[in-house]
Enzyme design. Structure first.
Site, short mmCIF file in Angstrom:
data_model
loop_
_atom_site.label_atom_id
_atom_site.label_comp_id
_atom_site.label_asym_id
_atom_site.label_seq_id
_atom_site.Cartn_x
_atom_site.Cartn_y
_atom_site.Cartn_z
N ASP A 98 115.21 -6.03 34.94
CA ASP A 98 113.87 -6.61 34.87
C ASP A 98 113.88 -7.88 35.70
O ASP A 98 114.65 -8.81 35.42
CB ASP A 98 113.52 -6.92 33.42
CG ASP A 98 112.03 -7.02 33.17
OD1 ASP A 98 111.30 -7.40 34.10
OD2 ASP A 98 111.58 -6.71 32.05
N ASP A 199 108.37 -7.74 37.28
CA ASP A 199 107.43 -8.40 36.37
C ASP A 199 106.35 -9.13 37.15
O ASP A 199 106.63 -9.80 38.15
CB ASP A 199 108.21 -9.40 35.50
CG ASP A 199 107.34 -10.16 34.54
OD1 ASP A 199 106.97 -9.59 33.51
OD2 ASP A 199 107.01 -11.33 34.84
N GLU A 256 104.75 -4.22 37.31
CA GLU A 256 103.77 -4.60 36.28
C GLU A 256 102.50 -5.04 36.99
O GLU A 256 102.47 -6.10 37.62
CB GLU A 256 104.33 -5.72 35.41
CG GLU A 256 103.39 -6.10 34.28
CD GLU A 256 103.79 -7.36 33.56
OE1 GLU A 256 103.54 -7.46 32.35
OE2 GLU A 256 104.35 -8.27 34.21
N HIS A 331 107.79 -4.69 25.03
CA HIS A 331 108.08 -6.02 24.48
C HIS A 331 106.87 -6.93 24.45
O HIS A 331 106.92 -7.99 23.80
CB HIS A 331 109.19 -6.67 25.31
CG HIS A 331 108.78 -6.94 26.73
ND1 HIS A 331 108.57 -5.93 27.63
CD2 HIS A 331 108.53 -8.09 27.39
CE1 HIS A 331 108.20 -6.46 28.79
NE2 HIS A 331 108.16 -7.76 28.67
N ASP A 332 105.80 -6.56 25.14
CA ASP A 332 104.59 -7.38 25.18
C ASP A 332 103.45 -6.82 24.33
O ASP A 332 102.37 -7.41 24.29
CB ASP A 332 104.09 -7.52 26.63
CG ASP A 332 104.89 -8.51 27.45
OD1 ASP A 332 105.52 -9.40 26.84
OD2 ASP A 332 104.89 -8.39 28.68
#
Length: 561
Positions: A98, A199, A256, A331-332
């Site tokens: 990531d 990200d 993302e 995770h978000d």
């Protein structure tokens, strides 16, 4: 359609702080991940995606990187990472890192130099501007509340941060920044990593001149996301990254990219674009937002009709032109069974139904840690139990505005990122077997019932259902490459679709609620001779397949004759 290994893969996402702690300090680590690789392998997973493990002061749980080429000490050492990579590869799995390219930590040496003086050689590594009319340079609002600008008294200028003030945005107009980032990406690839999740990559370009966003209500700040999201030059920069670095490695990449629909997504993932393999879209994540642009905290009930519409658009527009990244939680986001299923009365069947949905769509499926055992939102009583910077900023902002405590906490319990960040529930020992110490965030109180040890040994568990679904996907290439076609678009309870290729047709029937609707096959679907491949309920004897009475949250997958 061109076959690729990353199209045929199933990805398992690890949030390292919360996965498994091996040294008893209450924080997950690389040795903890190593200890659970066989568990992941047994599930049938091909790729492990690990959230940031780089050196960081942890203002945003590792998404504020202070050294791209060092491991955060709480997670271990670079030697631990090298061993982890070898252990993953030795089991026939791959590792996806990531990586944050939009911003660094304010503790990064580049920013420390940049902040030291206006004429420092690295000043232009970040986005600095003078104030305007006694205030910030423009009225853009941060994703984490408040202005995107932070004033630096020592140099008399503001720097931009789309996220927390400890996450200053890099200046991608500076070729030296681009070169340094390219070199860093290549460094990891030479180590042997198998891909990247980039990200916030949609935000690396900002509107020229940094103009104010529309401000009809004369608010101090506005959500001007269209001025720093998915701008045209992002594609030029990604193509440059691909041509100079990524092209030379057989890897998978996912970006993302919030704020776009499938047509715009093709500009990132189109087969001829030379940019990314796939992107994470967010349209289905905002179906429970009360109004467009209201933000995630303003909640309404989501609609299955809306979910069908969004997912079907992505499935059909990208078919034969690009590739989807499919997910229901990460995770978000809140836990998928708490959001799209029923985490109380029907946790097990609804989690299995959602697994069926995730693993029968066209695109690469992403399973978030704990999803495979049906972990739920923790619904903590107090704001003191939460750790997420976005959640805490929201809470204090709303309380300062006079919003009642319980109203704010209702939104927090539904949407906080900490819903997905409570420790992985391994067994029914103290702290769910996550740590021998005190966990950095409390364990969900339901761990005695919901844990991996129980799930692995129960042949009817959610975990073992995921295993069967992953196996089914690997056995039937139709579920990877077959074309999606929506059935019954106006049915408020049933989500049904087919996947079709020259190898045949698979029919998927999903009951998304606790009611018992009747599935009546459209004229285009002949149920006679259909073979039931999998269901989350035991099959009924002598049932009429042309009119199926579906049980609460029932899922059925048929191979058509």
């Amino acid at each position: 359609m061109k076959a690729k290994w990353w199209k045929e893969s199933v990805v398992y996402q690890i949030y390292p702080s919360s996965f498994k702690d091996a040294n008893g300090d209450g924080i997950g680590d690389l040795k903890g991940i190593m200890s659970k690789l066989d568990y992941i392998k047994e599930l049938g997973v091909d790729v492990i995606w690990i959230c940031p493990i780089y050196q960081s002061p942890n203002h945003d749980n590792g998404y504020d990187i202070s050294d791209y080429c060092a491991i955060q000490p709480q997670f271990g050492t670079m030697e631990d990472f090298d061993r982890l990579l070898r252990e993953i590869h030795s089991r026939g799995m791959k590792l996806m890192m990531d990586l944050v390219l939009n911003h660094t930590s304010s503790d990064h040496p580049w920013f420390i130099e940049s902040k030291s003086s206006v004429d420092n050689p690295k000043r232009d590594y970040y986005i600095w501007r003078k104030g305007k009319n006694g205030g910030p340079p423009n009225n853009w609002e941060s994703y984490f509340s408040g202005s995107v600008w932070e004033y630096d008294a020592s140099t008399g200028e503001y720097y931009m941060h789309l996220y927390a003030k400890q996450q200053p945005d890099l200046n991608w107009d500076n070729e030296r920044v681009v070169d340094e980032l390219h070199e860093m990406v290549a460094w990891w690839l030479k180590k042997g990593v198998d891909g990247f999740r980039f990200d916030a990559v949609a935000h690396i370009v900002k509107a020229q001149g940094l103009p104010d966003g529309d401000n009809p209500n004369k608010l101090p700040t506005v959500r001007a996301y269209q001025l720093f999201s998915n701008l045209k030059r992002v594609h030029t920069l990604l193509q440059n990254l691909n041509d100079r670095v990524l092209y030379y490695y057989d890897i998978m990449t996912v970006g993302e990219t919030s704020g776009l629909g499938p047509e715009k997504a093709l500009e990132y993932v189109g087969d001829t674009r030379r940019e990314l393999n796939m992107v994470f879209q967010f349209e289905h994540m905002y179906l429970d937002a009360a109004s467009p642009g209201s933000g995630k905290w303003d909640i309404k009930s989501w609609s299955l009709l809306d979910l069908k519409k969004v997912m079907s658009q992505w499935q059909t527009v990208l078919h034969d032109k690009g590739w989807n990244a499919n997910y229901l939680g990460n995770h978000d986001q809140p836990r998928s069974v708490s959001r799209f299923g029923n985490d109380l009365q029907c946790r097990i069947p609804s989690a299995k139904m959602l697994a069926t949905f995730l693993l029968t769509l066209e695109g690469t499926p992403y399973i978030y840690q704990g999803e495979e055992i049906g972990m739920t939102n923790p619904a903590f009583d107090s704001i003191d139990d939460y750790r997420d910077v976005e959640t805490l900023n929201f809470y204090h902002e709303k309380r300062d505005q006079g919003i009642p405590e319980e109203e704010v906490m209702k939104a927090v319990r539904r949407k906080s990122r900490d819903n997905a960040r409570t420790p992985m529930q391994w067994d029914n020992t103290d702290h769910a077997g996550f740590t021998s110490g005190t966990p950095w965030i409390d364990v969900n109180s339901n761990y005695m019932e919901v844990n991996a040890a129980n799930a692995v040994k129960d042949p009817d568990s959610i975990y073992n259902y995921y295993k069967e679904m992953i196996k089914l996907r690997k056995e039937h290439p139709i579920l990877v490459y077959g074309e999606y076609h929506l059935l019954l678009p106006d049915d408020p309870d049933i989500y049904a679709y087919t996947r079709t290729s020259n190898e045949g047709t698979i029919l998927v029937i999903l009951n998304f609620y606790g009611r018992e609707p009747v599935f009546k096959a459209p004229k285009s679907i002949v149920m006679e001779g259909a073979v039931l491949l999998i269901s989350n309920y035991a099959p009924l004897k002598d049932e009429n397949t042309s009119e199926l009475v579906l049980r609460p949250y029932e899922a059925r997958v048929y191979l058509m004759s």
